[in-house]
Design an enzyme around this catalytic site. Structure first.
Site, PDB file in Angstrom:
ATOM      1  N   ALA A   8      -0.795   2.450  -0.037  1.00  0.00           N
ATOM      2  CA  ALA A   8       0.828   2.530  -0.677  1.00  0.00           C
ATOM      3  C   ALA A   8       0.788   2.161  -1.978  1.00  0.00           C
ATOM      4  CB  ALA A   8       1.743   2.294   0.498  1.00  0.00           C
ATOM      5  N   THR A   9       0.103   0.890  -2.524  1.00  0.00           N
ATOM      6  CA  THR A   9       0.037  -0.048  -3.643  1.00  0.00           C
ATOM      7  C   THR A   9      -0.442   1.527  -4.295  1.00  0.00           C
ATOM      8  OG1 THR A   9      -0.530  -1.786  -3.078  1.00  0.00           O
ATOM      9  CG2 THR A   9      -0.956  -1.389  -5.009  1.00  0.00           C
ATOM     10  N   ASN A  62      10.382  -4.181   3.894  1.00  0.00           N
ATOM     11  CA  ASN A  62       9.717  -4.844   4.318  1.00  0.00           C
ATOM     12  C   ASN A  62      10.196  -6.537   4.231  1.00  0.00           C
ATOM     13  OD1 ASN A  62       9.410  -4.815   1.815  1.00  0.00           O
ATOM     14  ND2 ASN A  62       7.985  -6.287   1.819  1.00  0.00           N
ATOM     15  N   GLN A 111       7.685   0.829   5.563  1.00  0.00           N
ATOM     16  CA  GLN A 111       8.235   0.678   6.616  1.00  0.00           C
ATOM     17  C   GLN A 111       8.906   0.644   7.945  1.00  0.00           C
ATOM     18  OE1 GLN A 111       7.418  -3.097   7.505  1.00  0.00           O
ATOM     19  NE2 GLN A 111       5.723  -3.046   5.708  1.00  0.00           N
ATOM     20  N   SER A 168       0.880   4.137   4.719  1.00  0.00           N
ATOM     21  CA  SER A 168       0.255   3.318   4.189  1.00  0.00           C
ATOM     22  C   SER A 168      -0.215   2.977   5.421  1.00  0.00           C
ATOM     23  CB  SER A 168       0.088   1.650   3.544  1.00  0.00           C
ATOM     24  OG  SER A 168      -0.786   0.849   3.535  1.00  0.00           O
ATOM     25  N   ALA A 169      -2.005   3.832   6.052  1.00  0.00           N
ATOM     26  CA  ALA A 169      -1.920   3.893   7.597  1.00  0.00           C
ATOM     27  C   ALA A 169      -1.850   2.146   8.249  1.00  0.00           C
ATOM     28  CB  ALA A 169      -3.411   4.434   7.696  1.00  0.00           C
ATOM     29  N   HIS A 170      -2.374   1.332   7.365  1.00  0.00           N
ATOM     30  CA  HIS A 170      -2.132   0.063   8.129  1.00  0.00           C
ATOM     31  C   HIS A 170      -1.554  -0.275   8.781  1.00  0.00           C
ATOM     32  CE1 HIS A 170      -1.373  -2.955   5.221  1.00  0.00           C
ATOM     33  NE2 HIS A 170      -1.598  -2.197   4.484  1.00  0.00           N
ATOM     34  N   THR A 197     -14.386  10.330  -3.552  1.00  0.00           N
ATOM     35  CA  THR A 197     -15.268  10.745  -1.577  1.00  0.00           C
ATOM     36  C   THR A 197     -13.864  10.815  -1.021  1.00  0.00           C
ATOM     37  OG1 THR A 197     -17.533  10.373  -2.688  1.00  0.00           O
ATOM     38  CG2 THR A 197     -17.380  10.591  -0.416  1.00  0.00           C
ATOM     39  N   CYS A 226       2.809 -10.120  -0.326  1.00  0.00           N
ATOM     40  CA  CYS A 226       2.143 -10.428  -1.717  1.00  0.00           C
ATOM     41  C   CYS A 226       3.594 -10.569  -2.437  1.00  0.00           C
ATOM     42  CB  CYS A 226       1.690  -9.340  -1.951  1.00  0.00           C
ATOM     43  SG  CYS A 226       2.209  -7.558  -1.044  1.00  0.00           S
TER      44      CYS A 226
HETATM   45  N1  C6P Z   1       3.890  -5.072   2.465  1.00  0.00           N
HETATM   46  C1  C6P Z   1       4.631  -7.407   3.781  1.00  0.00           C
HETATM   47  O1  C6P Z   1       3.566  -8.651   4.065  1.00  0.00           O
HETATM   48  P1  C6P Z   1      -0.750  -1.606   0.890  1.00  0.00           P
HETATM   49  O2  C6P Z   1      -1.204  -2.427   1.239  1.00  0.00           O
HETATM   50  O3  C6P Z   1      -0.564  -0.881  -0.417  1.00  0.00           O
HETATM   51  O4  C6P Z   1      -0.866  -0.761   1.706  1.00  0.00           O
HETATM   52  O5  C6P Z   1       1.076  -1.759   1.231  1.00  0.00           O
HETATM   53  C2  C6P Z   1       1.830  -2.164  -0.410  1.00  0.00           C
HETATM   54  C3  C6P Z   1       3.470  -2.590   0.523  1.00  0.00           C
HETATM   55  C4  C6P Z   1       4.193  -1.046  -0.335  1.00  0.00           C
HETATM   56  N2  C6P Z   1       5.240  -1.198   0.407  1.00  0.00           N
HETATM   57  C5  C6P Z   1       6.102  -1.979   0.720  1.00  0.00           C
HETATM   58  C6  C6P Z   1       7.805  -2.008   1.416  1.00  0.00           C
HETATM   59  C7  C6P Z   1       4.800  -3.061   2.282  1.00  0.00           C
HETATM   60  O6  C6P Z   1       5.412  -3.211   2.795  1.00  0.00           O
HETATM   61  C8  C6P Z   1       3.845  -3.317   1.559  1.00  0.00           C
HETATM   62  C9  C6P Z   1       3.053  -4.037   1.961  1.00  0.00           C
HETATM   63  C10 C6P Z   1       3.341  -6.237   3.420  1.00  0.00           C
HETATM   64  O7  C6P Z   1       5.284  -6.797   3.560  1.00  0.00           O
HETATM   65  C11 C6P Z   1       2.061  -7.127   2.273  1.00  0.00           C
HETATM   66  S1  C6P Z   1       2.661  -7.124   1.194  1.00  0.00           S
END
Ligand code: C6P
Length: 387
Positions: free
Chosen positions: A72-73, A155, A183, A203-205, A241, A328
């Site tokens: 997502a970043t 979040n 979220q 973001s999948a995770h 890729t 973060c």
């Molecule tokens: N928030 C939290 O503890 P990534 O890791 O790049 O896929 O996602 C980043 C991200 C972007 N937008 C929102 C609203 C998010 O919550 C997060 C990830 C985690 O709240 C890790 S900092």
């Protein structure tokens, strides 16, 4: 010792079905999807199925795009920088409107773009922690605004913004609308047919897929300047890729998460409310934001007189994993702004602990956590009153 994972807003366990679906793409169907031979082409039906599942999950139309990316970043950076290069640096529309409560992936990118010449407005929230249409209206100058970027759900608090009204107001003013829906996906319905976003990141995770893969929805007809050049993947909009295994996994994770929304709303909410009721029964505990305005899985609680990090450490030693807020941004604008905006005083802000559940959280785990929290609160308050 029992282990309870209540930090699902940071990341989630990979659903075993999703893990299983990835397996063939490491040692059997490992070809590069851009190769012309069988190893490459045999991945295509699986990738098409994954895309279909992603499109269906967010209600995207056939002419829309979903770029598969790293996280997502990356999606947030791509949108903000694309609008900067395509509109802000070339026209009189220099303004990006975002909010004080965004994730650093938006906030830090906006700060960077400010240095390059963008005018960025960071909207506050109301005393319920929500970005209302009235707050947006005050800054939405059609002559100046290139982009509005507002997260679907926060979040740290789980508070949900009125996205439909915010997006409609933005479109009526002739600006582009982006939402960081990280979220929201898998917690509440997200449908781009109902809400006129131009861009949407996920973001999948965060919904039981693997880390290191995400998606950026782009409405049909909306221009995007690629962040990564160097190949024709994703129609030239995102070179590199494609991680086929993770893409397949993300598609399935999305499908399962959307199918489980009813369970999320009923069972995850019930367990969250059970935990929340138990917290509120303790003295000097505040919960940030009304529960009916939050995603069903999230609680941001403040335990007066107990430092958040000390509390977390104690919970951790008893097998309960929570967090002080975003994984973060504990030290920066987002966490501070969320508390400030909601008139939470500075002392309380250091005592915040976020509990975030998932569909894998069990009743037994919640009961155990309630016992651990009661014991920990009593012990830490006794220590602090003794010294
Ligand atoms: N928030 C939290 O503890 P990534 O890791 O790049 O896929 O996602 C980043 C991200 C972007 N937008 C929102 C609203 C998010 O919550 C997060 C990830 C985690 O709240 C890790 S900092």
């Amino acid at each position: 010792m029992k282990q309870v994972y209540l930090d699902n807003n940071a990341t989630t366990i990979v659903d075993p079905l999703v893990k299983q679906a990835m397996d063939p793409f490491f040692c059997q169907m490992f070809g590069n999807p851009n190769s012309l031979h069988r190893f490459g082409t045999e991945t295509h039906p699986e990738m098409a199925l994954a895309l279909d599942r992603l499109y269906a999950g967010i209600g995207a139309g056939d002419d829309d795009d979903i770029l598969i990316n790293g996280c997502a970043t990356e999606g947030n950076n791509t949108v903000l920088k694309s609008v900067f290069w395509d509109i802000i640096s070339r026209t009189e529309k220099k303004r990006i409107i975002t909010t004080q409560i965004e994730h650093p992936a938006v906030l830090h990118t906006c700060q960077f773009l400010e240095e390059k010449g963008a005018e960025v407005v960071y909207l506050p929230v109301n005393d319920e922690g929500i970005v209302t249409p009235e707050i947006l209206r005050a800054e939405l100058d059609p002559e100046k605004t290139a982009l509005v970027s507002i997260m679907w759900a926060n979040n740290e608090t789980g508070l949900i913004n009125p996205l439909k009204e915010l997006a409609e107001m933005t479109k009526a003013a002739g600006a582009l609308f982006h939402s960081d829906a990280v979220q929201a996906i898998g917690k509440i319905p997200v449908n781009v047919q109902d809400v006129p976003v131009d861009f949407l990141t996920f973001s999948a995770h965060k919904f039981h897929g693997p880390k290191g893969i995400g998606g950026l929805y782009i409405r049909s007809g909306v221009e995007l300047v690629p962040l990564l050049h160097g190949g024709e993947q994703m129609g030239g909009l995102r070179a590199g890729t494609i991680n086929v295994a993770f893409m397949v996994a993300m598609g399935l994770a999305m499908e399962i998460a959307v199918d489980a929304l009813e369970y999320e709303d009923r069972e995850v909410r019930r367990l969250r409310d059970k935990l929340e009721d138990a917290l509120l029964a303790l003295p000097d505990v505040d919960i940030i934001g009304k529960r009916e305005l939050r995603t069903p899985n999230t609680i941001l609680a403040s335990f007066k007189g107990i430092e958040g990090e000390a509390f977390l450490w104690d919970l951790n030693t008893k097998g309960v994993a929570a967090s002080t807020g975003s994984a973060c941004s504990s030290e920066d604008l987002q966490a501070d702004a969320t508390f400030q905006a909601m008139n939470v005083d500075a002392d309380l802000a250091h005592t915040g602990v976020r509990f975030s559940l998932s569909r894998f959280t069990t009743e037994d785990e919640i009961d155990y956590t309630i016992g651990v929290i009661k014991e920990t609160v009593t012990r830490l308050r006794t220590i602090s009153s003794t010294y």
